[in-house]
Design a protein around this motif. Structure first.
Motif, mmCIF file in Angstrom:
data_model
loop_
_atom_site.group_PDB
_atom_site.id
_atom_site.type_symbol
_atom_site.label_atom_id
_atom_site.label_comp_id
_atom_site.label_asym_id
_atom_site.label_seq_id
_atom_site.Cartn_x
_atom_site.Cartn_y
_atom_site.Cartn_z
ATOM 1 N N SER A 65 0.850 -1.359 0.126
ATOM 2 C CA SER A 65 0.134 -0.251 0.333
ATOM 3 C C SER A 65 1.164 1.267 0.002
ATOM 4 O O SER A 65 2.087 0.873 0.367
ATOM 5 C CB SER A 65 -0.607 -0.057 1.449
ATOM 6 O OG SER A 65 -0.616 0.575 2.406
ATOM 7 N N ARG B 80 -12.360 -1.349 2.288
ATOM 8 C CA ARG B 80 -12.808 -2.790 2.542
ATOM 9 C C ARG B 80 -14.053 -3.011 2.329
ATOM 10 O O ARG B 80 -14.559 -3.916 2.605
ATOM 11 C CB ARG B 80 -11.990 -3.882 4.084
ATOM 12 C CG ARG B 80 -11.957 -4.714 4.694
ATOM 13 C CD ARG B 80 -11.274 -5.604 5.058
ATOM 14 N NE ARG B 80 -10.218 -5.246 5.263
ATOM 15 C CZ ARG B 80 -9.675 -6.007 5.423
ATOM 16 N NH1 ARG B 80 -9.897 -7.429 4.927
ATOM 17 N NH2 ARG B 80 -8.042 -6.158 4.835
ATOM 18 N N ALA B 81 -14.121 -1.839 3.772
ATOM 19 C CA ALA B 81 -15.937 -1.931 3.959
ATOM 20 C C ALA B 81 -16.975 -1.884 2.606
ATOM 21 O O ALA B 81 -17.717 -2.200 1.904
ATOM 22 C CB ALA B 81 -16.573 -0.829 4.758
ATOM 23 N N HIS C 91 -11.450 -9.982 -1.816
ATOM 24 C CA HIS C 91 -10.425 -8.308 -1.737
ATOM 25 C C HIS C 91 -9.886 -8.477 -2.723
ATOM 26 O O HIS C 91 -9.580 -6.921 -3.177
ATOM 27 C CB HIS C 91 -10.754 -7.934 -0.581
ATOM 28 C CG HIS C 91 -11.829 -7.616 0.419
ATOM 29 N ND1 HIS C 91 -11.177 -8.208 1.595
ATOM 30 C CD2 HIS C 91 -12.208 -6.961 0.481
ATOM 31 C CE1 HIS C 91 -12.083 -7.915 2.437
ATOM 32 N NE2 HIS C 91 -12.938 -7.256 1.898
ATOM 33 N N TRP D 284 -6.545 8.113 7.066
ATOM 34 C CA TRP D 284 -7.640 7.112 7.969
ATOM 35 C C TRP D 284 -8.805 6.697 6.852
ATOM 36 O O TRP D 284 -8.928 5.180 7.163
ATOM 37 C CB TRP D 284 -8.375 7.743 9.477
ATOM 38 C CG TRP D 284 -9.655 7.146 9.722
ATOM 39 C CD1 TRP D 284 -9.442 5.698 10.723
ATOM 40 C CD2 TRP D 284 -11.334 6.895 9.663
ATOM 41 N NE1 TRP D 284 -10.685 5.347 11.508
ATOM 42 C CE2 TRP D 284 -11.896 5.458 10.514
ATOM 43 C CE3 TRP D 284 -11.988 7.955 9.325
ATOM 44 C CZ2 TRP D 284 -13.171 5.681 10.621
ATOM 45 C CZ3 TRP D 284 -13.067 7.606 8.384
ATOM 46 C CH2 TRP D 284 -13.995 6.315 9.328
ATOM 47 N N ALA D 285 -9.071 7.325 6.070
ATOM 48 C CA ALA D 285 -10.924 7.088 5.427
ATOM 49 C C ALA D 285 -9.613 5.915 4.228
ATOM 50 O O ALA D 285 -10.216 5.113 4.110
ATOM 51 C CB ALA D 285 -11.344 8.544 4.901
ATOM 52 N N TYR D 286 -8.500 6.986 3.579
ATOM 53 C CA TYR D 286 -8.213 5.934 2.699
ATOM 54 C C TYR D 286 -7.352 3.952 3.727
ATOM 55 O O TYR D 286 -7.790 3.209 2.754
ATOM 56 C CB TYR D 286 -7.095 6.453 2.008
ATOM 57 C CG TYR D 286 -7.692 7.469 0.689
ATOM 58 C CD1 TYR D 286 -8.729 7.976 1.189
ATOM 59 C CD2 TYR D 286 -6.435 7.348 -0.066
ATOM 60 C CE1 TYR D 286 -9.035 8.517 0.232
ATOM 61 C CE2 TYR D 286 -7.118 8.153 -1.112
ATOM 62 C CZ TYR D 286 -8.162 9.038 -1.022
ATOM 63 O OH TYR D 286 -8.553 10.298 -1.722
ATOM 64 N N ALA D 287 -7.169 4.531 4.445
ATOM 65 C CA ALA D 287 -6.603 3.054 5.213
ATOM 66 C C ALA D 287 -7.839 2.368 6.199
ATOM 67 O O ALA D 287 -7.765 0.588 5.523
ATOM 68 C CB ALA D 287 -6.025 3.120 6.035
ATOM 69 N N SER D 288 -9.036 3.022 6.522
ATOM 70 C CA SER D 288 -10.175 1.626 6.263
ATOM 71 C C SER D 288 -11.237 1.181 5.455
ATOM 72 O O SER D 288 -11.940 0.923 5.979
ATOM 73 C CB SER D 288 -10.555 2.491 7.558
ATOM 74 O OG SER D 288 -10.547 3.661 7.813
ATOM 75 N N LEU D 289 -11.425 2.355 4.535
ATOM 76 C CA LEU D 289 -12.335 2.668 4.175
ATOM 77 C C LEU D 289 -11.970 0.913 3.156
ATOM 78 O O LEU D 289 -13.922 0.647 2.850
ATOM 79 C CB LEU D 289 -13.397 3.470 4.011
ATOM 80 C CG LEU D 289 -13.424 4.691 5.005
ATOM 81 C CD1 LEU D 289 -14.837 5.689 4.962
ATOM 82 C CD2 LEU D 289 -14.528 4.078 6.060
ATOM 83 N N THR E 231 -9.158 -4.021 -0.591
ATOM 84 C CA THR E 231 -8.996 -3.347 0.782
ATOM 85 C C THR E 231 -8.414 -2.340 0.769
ATOM 86 O O THR E 231 -7.959 -0.739 1.104
ATOM 87 C CB THR E 231 -8.086 -4.152 1.441
ATOM 88 O OG1 THR E 231 -6.712 -4.301 1.365
ATOM 89 C CG2 THR E 231 -8.849 -5.574 1.187
#
Lengths: 285, 814
Positions: free
Chosen positions: A18, A146-147, B674, A139-144, B642
């Protein structure tokens, strides 16, 4: 278990890592080094009358900071100028993130903690706003993502809307045998704008006046056994599920983008304030 | 009463009828013996209203009957009238059962007991009576037929036509012609090309397929004929389709028994072999001549010319040259050597291995479709990376192949009589090496279609080509230092086997020491751990498996099965053992390779307890990717969801790198764990899009990228043939204002593909043609694929399957 043919003569290969981990945190290390250097020169020297932007350390840190800000802002150009060459936007993003964070240290030390109600502090505050919104972005790029991926389950946004339209058509037909009161419930559900309510609703995902939900509630109380009623209820439940999915999709996408509406205009304002800051400093030298 | 004639002609097809007509016009005493009660049964049995073609167009017609392309009925009427006008002596319902006697006095016994005495016999009985039969379970089921008289007879049936020669294609077209009949027509092609059929027929078939009237299935063959359905072997495994009727049109072979009983020898034992003929069409039994399809000539024009010629020969005019003589003479005109056409043809047949078993007539036809070229010593025949898929056969001289891309001094020779350029036939790749004439050189250059036709119709040529390509593949795989003699034993014992998708090549724990080379397709390697198969690695074409057991005598350590329909070369283990014993260098190389694989095996073993979950996950993900066609990819774009924020910068970058049109749809496509496979080209090992491109505009570049060049005519065949839906048809949009004027002045539509409305508004006067557009891996753009370069988060990655699908990656941290 086997021999493979000699690899093809491709020169470029892409590493699967990443932007945060790019090249073993190369830019994080550079940023830490920069912070370390800034802290060292700040605390190891003792300028007179007091630490401020107008000492040689202040000028050095200020120059570094100003150049960084301009370079960081150029990411917007880099992203859109698809020129040939061996650049990688991922490397740029990685550097943008870590060097941007290092500005907290560099610029704060540049101020020498002299803050007031003036254009200089305005530039500082704008910069901190940009950085804060950027931190939300990280934060958004790292966690959203996947959702987002889990929610869409291989459907595209276009397909979700198409599926909703299809359900609406079926509901419209299926609800024909229903009585007036119940038909009104279905009509209300069909007539409701999916996305009404503005940015607040979009980001919170909270839709209090939810006509489809209301229709489901009302019809599920209305006795079993009526085939037409059952069918409408099932369709309504499916419509609600699809609508929920679409709203989640829109919510996550909004979260991934909304910070940019602060980050980018604040950057423009920052560039203006920074220009004013630099000109005024040299004008009143 | 017994008739006595100068020449008895058996069979009244185009060849026999033309012979009889010419005999009649010369006033030669003759009799035309026809089994049925009408002339030319083969054409008579064509489906009603069939359009009969007159190919090869360039060939002159030399006959007393007229013939040009037209409807079946028209042609038959013309011939009947012609036969009557010329006074042809026909005897219907006269099947010949026996031919006895010697030249000058043959005795022909007819069905019913009547006899005919003739000085000479011309056999023109064709091959229709002996169709090639299906060879799969259920092949004798009643719903299979080898003939279609009237396509109008069948309504509301699911009909499968097997075979994509002209007969098969025409039957399929006939059955699907009238929608009211309601037939669901499917046509099966074992390969991907339609080499045996005429171009015009292929074009009609493609048109029908595009319109949805016929389903064309390539790389598919019947596996089991069942009641009301048909089991198929396809590229991706087995599949059952509904099928009420099967029409098998897989060619026909000479009615060999009868012909051999007449004392006539054939060129070989092969089912498709033809009788041995002199240039005057005389067989090994003096006085009996064979012409037409039985001589290896299925085309009407050839047959009619031969009928004319054979009567001239019998009449003593042996100096008569065949009708294509002038054309062939022109073909050889520019070639040094100063030989006549006959001398050239004899020379080609004698010297070139793949031509050995061709009849004089087949050779003429093949050369007619080829080019003969001369080169001086040192001249380049073709350069590395040149596009081209033709096959070269060396008639005189030899060539040097520059095997190293960097040093032109490293060469390998190919001697007179052999072939080169055969890789183009198999994989559609560019030329892999530069080839120079080592001495003065004469080569026959066969177009890909002509070469494929040769391979398809002459088994001996197919074997010769297979042998040479196996030999070269072995030398390439096992490295330099080996010579042809070293691998001769392996080549001798090599067999080519076809594996359908999912078929097991090696089974873990089995004994056996044969080695397999993957010739086309790809394989996956699995190992069973705790009762579950774990995906070890992926093997593309050109890899080999099974040598571990040879080297250390162990059992098979893993299971290898075909990812897609594949072809493997099986090499005998013992021969390989002997080769290793002779070549210590090779043994050393093999051992190092083996060591590396041991490590992977050990790694898996060590992980099996504590990481079984992640190994499971990995195996399932790998299987998902193989199912999505990664098994035939050479380079594929994957998106790690991801990391993907959905900014679509990859699409925008793609559009901005290529005339403003994106070749990728990020959001569409499938996802597992994913890992998202977007709608984008995989650059297949054997591209489906390439199979049927009229201008041959789809090619493979130096980096393995499959791209469409500017000669695209926009026919859309590739778009229909692509199973992954990654080709779109569009016209180039107008030029956008620069990025800076968009940023600062708001001009133009901004980055990415411009919207339809903007395109419409800014379109010029001239309408741009729609052409096929697909990923070219940013060919010629420094830095490589822009989709990956433009991804801000590292979600988009480009991988080659063999690098990505290996369990060793489990050890790497992301």
């Amino acid at each position: 278990m086997a021999g493979t043919p000699a690899s093809r003569n491709r020169e470029y290969a892409t590493a699967h890592e990443s932007f945060l981990r790019h090249r073993g945190f190369r830019w994080a290390k550079v940023a830490l080094g920069l912070c370390g250097f800034s802290l060292a020169v700040y605390f190891l020297t003792d300028p007179r009358p007091r630490p401020s932007g107008s000492t040689w350390i202040g000028y050095t840190l200020g120059t570094i900071g100003a150049l960084l800000i301009v370079w960081l802002a150029l990411l917007g150009v880099r992203k859109r100028a698809i020129t040939p060459g061996r650049w990688s936007l991922k490397a740029w993003t990685s550097a943008h993130v870590y060097l941007g964070l290092s500005l907290i240290v560099v610029a704060t030390l540049h101020t020498g903690f002299q803050l007031g109600w003036n254009v200089h502090t305005l530039a500082y505050v704008l910069m901190m706003l940009v950085i804060a919104s950027g931190m939300f972005g990280i934060w958004a790029y790292a966690s959203l993502p996947r959702a987002l991926s889990d929610n869409r389950e291989q459907m595209t946004q276009g397909q979700m809307i198409e599926a909703l339209h299809a359900l609406d058509r079926q509901l419209n037909d299926a609800a024909q045998p229903l009585d007036r009161a119940r038909s009104d419930l279905v009509i209300a559900a069909l007539a409701q704008d999916y996305f009404a309510g503005g940015i607040g609703r979009r980001l919170s995902g909270h839709y209090p006046a939810y006509a489809t939900q209301a229709a489901v509630n009302a019809l599920s109380l209305a006795g079993e056994g009526d085939a037409a009623l059952d069918r409408v209820e099932k369709l309504l439940v499916r419509r609600k599920a699809m609508l929920d999915r679409l709203r989640r999709q829109m919510r996550i996408k909004a979260m991934l983008e909304v910070w940019l509406y602060v980050h980018v205009p604040a950057t423009m304002a920052l560039l203006a304030a920074l220009t004013a800051h630099i000109i005024s400093v040299f004008y009143y030298w | 009463m017994e008739e006595r004639v100068r020449v008895a002609i058996v069979g009244s097809g185009p060849a026999g009828m033309s012979a009889a007509g010419h005999a009649a016009s010369l006033g030669m005493s003759h009799i035309l013996l026809e089994k049925t009660d009408h002339l030319s049964d083969t054409i008579y049995k064509y489906q009603k209203g069939k359009h009969v073609m007159a190919t090869p167009e360039a060939l002159k017609l030399r006959a007393d009957f007229g013939f040009e392309a037209g409807k079946r009925e028209q042609i038959l009427d013309g011939w009947n009238a012609g036969a009557a006008a010329l006074g042809v002596n026909v005897r219907y319902r006269s099947e010949v059962l026996k031919i006895e006697g010697e030249a000058g006095d043959f005795l022909l016994t007819l069905a019913g007991g009547a006899t005919v005495r003739a000085e000479t016999v011309v056999m023109a009985i064709g091959t229709q009576g002996n169709p090639n039969r299906l060879r799969c379970p259920g092949a004798d089921a009643p719903q299979i037929q080898y003939q279609l008289d009237d396509p109008g007879e069948y309504i509301d049936e699911h009909i499968t036509v097997i075979g994509t020669g002209d007969a098969g294609i025409e039957n399929a077209l006939g059955l699907a012609a009238d929608e009211v009949q309601g037939n669901v027509v499917t046509i099966l092609n074992r390969g991907t090309d339609f080499a045996k059929a005429k171009k015009a027929n292929v074009a009609l078939l493609m048109e029908a397929a595009a319109a949805g009237r016929i389903t064309v299935r390539t790389e598919t063959s019947p596996a089991d004929v069942r009641d009301g359905e048909l089991l198929l072997d396809t590229r991706d495994g087995q599949e059952t389709i509904r099928c009420d009727r099967i029409i098998a049109r897989m060619g026909s072979a000479a009615p060999r028994k009868f012909v051999e009983d007449c004392g006539i020898r054939f060129t070989s034992e092969e089912r498709e072999a033809y009788p041995v003929l002199s240039p005057l069409f005389e067989t090994t039994r003096p006085g009996i001549y064979v012409i037409g399809a039985l001589a290896g000539y299925p085309l009407i024009k050839h047959c009619m010319n031969q009928g004319y010629d054979v009567i001239e020969f019998i009449n003593g005019n042996t100096a008569l040259k065949p009708a294509d003589e002038d054309d062939l003479a022109r073909l050889f005109a520019g070639v040094p050597g100063g030989r006549t056409v006959d001398e050239w043809l004899a020379l080609l047949r004698e010297r070139i291995a793949i031509f050995h078993e061709l009849s004089a007539l087949q050779l003429r036809e093949l050369v007619f479709l080829s080019r003969v070229r001369g080169f001086r010593a040192g001249e380049v025949v073709f350069e590395r990376n040149d596009p081209g898929s033709s096959l070269f056969a060396i008639a005189e001289g030899s060539v040097l192949v520059e095997v190293s891309p960097t040093d032109s001094a490293i060469t390998v020779g190919i001697e007179q009589g052999s072939i080169f350029g055969e890789v183009g036939l198999i994989s559609g790749r560019r030329r892999g090496a530069t080839v120079r004439a080592a001495e003065d050189l004469v080569v026959v250059e066969l177009s890909r279609t002509a070469a494929l036709k040769l391979i398809a119709s002459v088994p001996a040529a197919a074997r010769a080509v297979a042998r040479i390509s196996i030999e070269r593949q072995l030398l390439q795989i096992f490295g330099s230092g080996l010579t042809r003699d070293d691998v001769a034993e392996l080549v001798e014992g090599a067999t080519v086997e076809e594996k359908r998708a999912g078929a097991v090549v090696l089974k873990e724990g089995d004994e056996g020491n044969d080695i397999f080379i993957i010739r086309r397709g790809s394989m996956i390697v699995e190992k069973e751990i705790a009762g579950k198969p774990v995906f070890l690695s992926y093997l593309p074409a050109g890899s080999y498996v099974g040598e571990m057991a040879v080297i250390d005598g162990s059992r098979r350590t893993a299971t290898v099965r075909a990812a897609i329909r594949s072809e493997v070369i099986r090499l005998p283990g013992e021969a390989f053992v002997r080769l290793l014993a002779r070549k210590p260098d090779l043994l050393k190389k093999a051992r190092t390779e083996m060591e590396r694989r041991r490590e992977v095996n050990d790694f898996i073993e060590s992980r099996k307890e504590n990481f079984s979950g992640s190994v499971d996950m990995y195996s399932q993900t790998a299987q998902f990717l193989v199912d999505r066609g990664i098994g035939e990819a050479t380079d594929v774009l994957l998106i790690d969801e991801t990391l993907c924020v959905g900014c679509d910068n990859c699409e925008k970058a793609c559009a901005d790198s290529h005339d403003g049109l994106s070749r990728l749809d990020r959001e569409a496509g499938t996802t597992y764990a994913h890992i998202h496979v977007p709608t984008s080209c995989r650059h297949c090992e054997h591209p489906h899009c390439m199979a049927d491109c009229p201008p041959n505009a789809i090619q493979r570049g130096v980096d393995g990228e499959v791209f469409i060049n500017e000669t695209c005519i926009g026919c859309g065949n590739c778009q229909r043939n692509c199973p992954y839906g990654v080709i779109r048809m569009d016209s180039v949009p107008p030029r956008k204002p620069s990025l800076l004027s968009w940023m600062f002045l708001g001009k133009g539509p901004g980055p990415g593909e411009p919207a339809k409305a903007w395109r419409k508004k800014n379109a010029g006067q001239v309408e741009q043609p729609k052409k096929a557009i697909k990923c070219d891996m940013c060919k010629g753009i420094d830095g490589g694929p822009s989709c990956v370069r433009a991804c801000p988060t590292g979600a988009a990655i480009r991988v080659s399957p063999e690098a990505f699908l290996t369990v060793a990656r489990l050890a790497e941290d992301r």
